[in-house]
Design an enzyme around this catalytic site. Structure first.
Site, mmCIF file in Angstrom:
data_model
loop_
_atom_site.group_PDB
_atom_site.id
_atom_site.type_symbol
_atom_site.label_atom_id
_atom_site.label_comp_id
_atom_site.label_asym_id
_atom_site.label_seq_id
_atom_site.Cartn_x
_atom_site.Cartn_y
_atom_site.Cartn_z
ATOM 1 N N LYS A 179 0.824 -1.194 0.000
ATOM 2 C CA LYS A 179 0.000 0.000 0.000
ATOM 3 C C LYS A 179 0.867 1.257 0.000
ATOM 4 O O LYS A 179 0.396 2.353 -0.286
ATOM 5 C CB LYS A 179 -0.877 0.019 1.264
ATOM 6 C CG LYS A 179 -1.762 -1.192 1.412
ATOM 7 C CD LYS A 179 -2.484 -1.160 2.765
ATOM 8 C CE LYS A 179 -3.187 -2.459 3.055
ATOM 9 N NZ LYS A 179 -3.544 -2.570 4.478
ATOM 10 N N GLY A 180 2.115 1.088 0.368
ATOM 11 C CA GLY A 180 2.993 2.242 0.611
ATOM 12 C C GLY A 180 3.179 3.190 -0.561
ATOM 13 O O GLY A 180 3.425 4.374 -0.369
ATOM 14 N N GLU A 182 7.529 2.326 -6.262
ATOM 15 C CA GLU A 182 7.721 1.814 -4.898
ATOM 16 C C GLU A 182 7.858 2.969 -3.919
ATOM 17 O O GLU A 182 8.384 4.022 -4.270
ATOM 18 C CB GLU A 182 9.027 1.007 -4.844
ATOM 19 C CG GLU A 182 8.869 -0.499 -4.871
ATOM 20 C CD GLU A 182 8.478 -1.087 -3.519
ATOM 21 O OE1 GLU A 182 7.851 -0.391 -2.695
ATOM 22 O OE2 GLU A 182 8.802 -2.271 -3.315
ATOM 23 N N ASP A 183 7.424 2.749 -2.691
ATOM 24 C CA ASP A 183 7.628 3.762 -1.668
ATOM 25 C C ASP A 183 9.090 3.828 -1.213
ATOM 26 O O ASP A 183 9.704 4.875 -1.197
ATOM 27 C CB ASP A 183 6.701 3.511 -0.462
ATOM 28 C CG ASP A 183 6.790 2.084 0.091
ATOM 29 O OD1 ASP A 183 7.506 1.232 -0.482
ATOM 30 O OD2 ASP A 183 6.121 1.803 1.109
ATOM 31 N N ASP A 212 14.524 -0.925 0.997
ATOM 32 C CA ASP A 212 15.253 -1.068 2.254
ATOM 33 C C ASP A 212 16.284 -2.196 2.087
ATOM 34 O O ASP A 212 17.359 -1.976 1.538
ATOM 35 C CB ASP A 212 14.201 -1.346 3.341
ATOM 36 C CG ASP A 212 14.756 -1.396 4.740
ATOM 37 O OD1 ASP A 212 15.767 -0.740 5.011
ATOM 38 O OD2 ASP A 212 14.172 -2.099 5.586
ATOM 39 N N LYS A 236 17.174 3.356 1.123
ATOM 40 C CA LYS A 236 18.053 3.265 2.304
ATOM 41 C C LYS A 236 19.255 2.396 1.925
ATOM 42 O O LYS A 236 19.257 1.186 2.192
ATOM 43 C CB LYS A 236 17.319 2.563 3.456
ATOM 44 C CG LYS A 236 16.397 3.411 4.279
ATOM 45 C CD LYS A 236 15.976 2.599 5.508
ATOM 46 C CE LYS A 236 14.596 2.946 5.971
ATOM 47 N NZ LYS A 236 14.080 2.008 6.983
ATOM 48 N N PHE A 242 13.751 4.238 10.725
ATOM 49 C CA PHE A 242 12.416 3.779 10.337
ATOM 50 C C PHE A 242 11.534 4.998 10.135
ATOM 51 O O PHE A 242 11.324 5.785 11.052
ATOM 52 C CB PHE A 242 11.823 2.832 11.380
ATOM 53 C CG PHE A 242 10.560 2.201 10.884
ATOM 54 C CD1 PHE A 242 10.609 1.091 10.049
ATOM 55 C CD2 PHE A 242 9.319 2.728 11.200
ATOM 56 C CE1 PHE A 242 9.449 0.516 9.549
ATOM 57 C CE2 PHE A 242 8.144 2.163 10.708
ATOM 58 C CZ PHE A 242 8.218 1.050 9.880
ATOM 59 N N VAL A 243 11.040 5.151 8.910
ATOM 60 C CA VAL A 243 10.279 6.359 8.578
ATOM 61 C C VAL A 243 8.794 6.055 8.335
ATOM 62 O O VAL A 243 8.419 4.946 7.981
ATOM 63 C CB VAL A 243 10.878 7.072 7.339
ATOM 64 C CG1 VAL A 243 12.222 7.681 7.668
ATOM 65 C CG2 VAL A 243 10.983 6.133 6.139
ATOM 66 N N ASP A 294 3.792 3.332 6.573
ATOM 67 C CA ASP A 294 3.047 3.138 7.817
ATOM 68 C C ASP A 294 3.903 2.519 8.909
ATOM 69 O O ASP A 294 4.977 1.987 8.665
ATOM 70 C CB ASP A 294 1.865 2.197 7.564
ATOM 71 C CG ASP A 294 2.312 0.745 7.425
ATOM 72 O OD1 ASP A 294 3.250 0.481 6.641
ATOM 73 O OD2 ASP A 294 1.753 -0.130 8.116
ATOM 74 N N ARG A 322 0.071 6.724 7.339
ATOM 75 C CA ARG A 322 0.252 6.796 5.884
ATOM 76 C C ARG A 322 -0.168 8.156 5.324
ATOM 77 O O ARG A 322 0.317 8.597 4.291
ATOM 78 C CB ARG A 322 -0.587 5.725 5.180
ATOM 79 C CG ARG A 322 -0.149 4.303 5.441
ATOM 80 C CD ARG A 322 -0.853 3.366 4.468
ATOM 81 N NE ARG A 322 -0.793 1.971 4.862
ATOM 82 C CZ ARG A 322 0.214 1.154 4.586
ATOM 83 N NH1 ARG A 322 1.257 1.598 3.933
ATOM 84 N NH2 ARG A 322 0.187 -0.098 4.967
HETATM 85 P P1 IMP Z 1 12.629 -4.368 1.740
HETATM 86 O O1 IMP Z 1 12.114 -5.663 1.181
HETATM 87 O O2 IMP Z 1 13.419 -4.588 2.999
HETATM 88 O O3 IMP Z 1 13.411 -3.548 0.737
HETATM 89 O O4 IMP Z 1 11.403 -3.548 2.238
HETATM 90 C C1 IMP Z 1 10.518 -2.996 1.385
HETATM 91 C C2 IMP Z 1 9.193 -2.684 2.065
HETATM 92 O O5 IMP Z 1 9.300 -2.613 3.491
HETATM 93 C C3 IMP Z 1 8.729 -1.323 1.623
HETATM 94 O O6 IMP Z 1 7.960 -1.405 0.445
HETATM 95 C C4 IMP Z 1 7.939 -0.845 2.835
HETATM 96 O O7 IMP Z 1 6.613 -1.273 2.734
HETATM 97 C C5 IMP Z 1 8.606 -1.496 4.012
HETATM 98 N N1 IMP Z 1 9.585 -0.577 4.675
HETATM 99 C C6 IMP Z 1 10.922 -0.599 4.595
HETATM 100 N N2 IMP Z 1 11.493 0.391 5.318
HETATM 101 C C7 IMP Z 1 10.459 1.054 5.876
HETATM 102 C C8 IMP Z 1 10.389 2.224 6.739
HETATM 103 O O8 IMP Z 1 11.384 2.847 7.141
HETATM 104 N N3 IMP Z 1 9.137 2.601 7.102
HETATM 105 C C9 IMP Z 1 8.008 1.968 6.683
HETATM 106 N N4 IMP Z 1 8.032 0.894 5.879
HETATM 107 C C10 IMP Z 1 9.243 0.441 5.485
#
Ligand code: IMP
Length: 178
Positions: free
Chosen positions: A42-43, A98-99, A102, A130, A151-152, A158, A164
């Site tokens: 949803k991000g 993508e939001d 990470d 990040k 963590f944002v 969210d 959100r």
């Molecule tokens: P990844 O698979 O670790 O790259 O994470 C991706 C997903 O984790 C993103 O699409 C977000 O939904 C969530 N996410 C990662 N970091 C944050 C954060 O700092 N705040 C909120 N959601 C996050």
């Protein structure tokens, strides 16, 4: 809600300015091409709708929902599709919206999955990145902002489904997720 935020990392103005710049670049790169924006729910929803309004070229949209996080702030590493696209992407120029990237696990999974469906091209636009948290090397063709390892929340992001709707990106006070 604002009192749960310890720091504003990106103001509404900074985000909107950067979205305009990204939209300008994307409009130039995809002019004359059949563009499909794939929003990762949803991000990515606020980013998608702001980006769409700034794009100067025709485009279609579709949605995908992925789960990688539980209720906490750490990625489980296990990624699965909760909701798939409605349309075929074969022969289309797909831009994933993508939001945040990470660890990279989610995006890696999406890229692998969508590339098997034979799109004409497959690229990524992420509002936030990040880099210090990366575990999997993933290509990001359009990046809004590189941010530190915090963590944002806000602007689509969210914590436990809250925050959100904040128009800025902020850091949640630690007492709220301990
Ligand atoms: P990844 O698979 O670790 O790259 O994470 C991706 C997903 O984790 C993103 O699409 C977000 O939904 C969530 N996410 C990662 N970091 C944050 C954060 O700092 N705040 C909120 N959601 C996050």
């Amino acid at each position: 809600m604002y009192e749960d935020v310890s720091e504003v990392l990106l103001t509404e103005e900074q985000i909107q300015q950067r979205v305009r710049e990204l939209a300008e670049q994307i409009s130039a790169d995809y002019r004359g091409k059949d563009l499909l924006l794939v929003c990762v729910l949803k991000g990515g929803i606020l980013f998608l709708t702001d980006l769409m309004r700034q794009l100067e070229i025709p485009h279609a949209i579709d949605f995908m929902a992925i789960s990688s996080y539980g209720a906490g702030t750490e990625s489980s590493g296990v990624v699965r599709i909760l909701m798939d696209l409605n349309t075929s992407i074969e022969g289309k120029n797909v831009l994933i919206v993508e939001d945040i990237v990470d660890t990279g696990h989610t995006l890696d999974y999406i890229l692998r999955n969508l590339s098997t469906r034979r799109p004409a091209s497959l690229k990524v636009c992420a509002l936030l990145n990040k880099p210090s948290r990366r575990q999997v090397d993933v290509p990001i063709h359009y990046v809004g902002f590189d941010i530190p390892n915090k963590f944002v929340i806000g602007y689509g992001l969210d914590f436990g489904e809250k925050y959100r709707n904040l128009p800025f990106v902020g850091v949640l006070k630690p007492e709220f997720y301990r």
